[in-house]
Scaffold this motif. Structure first.
Motif, PDB file in Angstrom:
ATOM      1  N   ASP A 176      13.829  33.472   5.848  1.00 25.96           N
ATOM      2  CA  ASP A 176      12.636  33.450   6.689  1.00 25.96           C
ATOM      3  C   ASP A 176      11.404  33.459   5.796  1.00 25.96           C
ATOM      4  O   ASP A 176      11.085  34.468   5.162  1.00 25.96           O
TER       5      ASP A 176
ATOM      6  N   ARG B 147       7.449  20.059   6.106  1.00 24.98           N
ATOM      7  CA  ARG B 147       7.076  20.260   7.515  1.00 24.98           C
ATOM      8  C   ARG B 147       7.593  21.599   8.047  1.00 24.98           C
ATOM      9  O   ARG B 147       7.992  21.718   9.192  1.00 24.98           O
TER      10      ARG B 147
ATOM     11  N   HIS C 244       3.893  24.741   8.601  1.00 23.87           N
ATOM     12  CA  HIS C 244       3.073  24.758   9.826  1.00 23.87           C
ATOM     13  C   HIS C 244       3.739  25.527  10.965  1.00 23.87           C
ATOM     14  O   HIS C 244       3.133  25.725  12.015  1.00 23.87           O
ATOM     15  N   HIS C 245       4.984  25.963  10.770  1.00 21.22           N
ATOM     16  CA  HIS C 245       5.645  26.808  11.781  1.00 21.22           C
ATOM     17  C   HIS C 245       5.410  28.293  11.533  1.00 21.22           C
ATOM     18  O   HIS C 245       5.793  29.119  12.368  1.00 21.22           O
ATOM     19  N   LEU C 246       4.842  28.656  10.397  1.00 25.04           N
ATOM     20  CA  LEU C 246       4.690  30.075  10.063  1.00 25.04           C
ATOM     21  C   LEU C 246       3.450  30.651  10.749  1.00 25.04           C
ATOM     22  O   LEU C 246       2.440  29.958  10.885  1.00 25.04           O
TER      23      LEU C 246
END
Ligand SMILES: C[S@@+](CC[C@H](N)C(=O)[O-])C[C@H]1O[C@@H](n2cnc3c(N)ncnc32)[C@H](O)[C@@H]1O
Length: 203
Positions: A19, A39, A42-44
């Motif tokens: 993680d 890519r 940008h999810h963090l």
């Protein structure tokens, strides 16, 4: 993913499943020559903190490469003869709206109101720069491009889901129906055109 050059110039690649939002991300790993993240950042919740965490995995002189941004692939003519013209523009617009919503729904999301090269610099990396790679498979399509365009339309329409209006949903069903005259994979005028941008900084 991390990669390191062994003494004899062979590249040793280590796949790490972890993680990247966790404070102890990367703890205990050997320092890397290259950290590649495509890519993912940008999810963090806190993208800048994530970039700093990835930068912390590097040995001095090592490079962090982030594949982010770029220009989304286009695959269709504007007018298809089925449904209203401009389908892919509507799909990409809905996809972008979904991305914005995804960011607002992340618990503890922190805004990052600047670009990825600046994020690399703020993470303490030097020589932050970027380059873009063109994906260009012009019409007429090869069999592999046909299948890729079908997969692209399937994936994009699933991703925008219920945001899609009923008329466009019917159009996409017609385009994906392999037994219909409207099947997208049988057209001679489909293509793939897009770019991937990679941002690189050195520790
Ligand atoms: C848009 S996909 C990109 C997949 C692939 N890297 C690529 O470029 O095609 C986003 C990826 O980010 C990963 N991801 C999301 N949050 C993460 C986190 N907190 N730590 C590590 N990976 C994460 C997901 O598992 C997913 O594989």
């Amino acid at each position: 993913m991390k990669a390191a050059l062994d003494g004899d110039d062979r590249v040793r690649v280590e796949i790490v499943t972890a993680d990247a939002a966790a404070e102890d991300f990367g703890a205990g790993l050997p320092a890397a020559d290259l950290v590649w993240a495509s890519r993912m950042v940008h999810h963090l919740p806190d993208q800048q903190a994530g970039v700093a965490r990835l930068a912390g995995l590097l040995r001095p002189g090592g490079r962090l490469a982030l594949a982010e941004g770029g220009v989304s692939a286009r695959c269709l003519p504007w007018e298809l003869g089925v449904g209203a013209p401009g389908l892919q523009d509507r799909l990409l617009g809905l996809r972008d709206a979904g991305f914005a919503q995804m960011r607002t729904e992340i618990t503890g999301a922190v805004s990052m109101p600047y670009g990825w090269n600046v994020a690399l610099t703020r993470a303490g990396l030097a020589e932050a720069t970027s380059f873009s790679v063109l994906t260009d498979h012009p019409a007429p399509p090869t069999p592999a491009v046909r299948e890729s365009v079908v997969a692209w339309l399937t994936g994009l329409s699933e991703r925008v889901g219920e945001r899609l209006g009923e008329p466009d949903r019917a159009t996409i069903a017609a385009l994906l129906d392999r037994s219909a005259d409207t099947y997208i994979g049988a057209r001679e005028d489909i293509y793939i055109l897009g770019t991937t941008t990679v941002f690189v900084g050195r520790r």
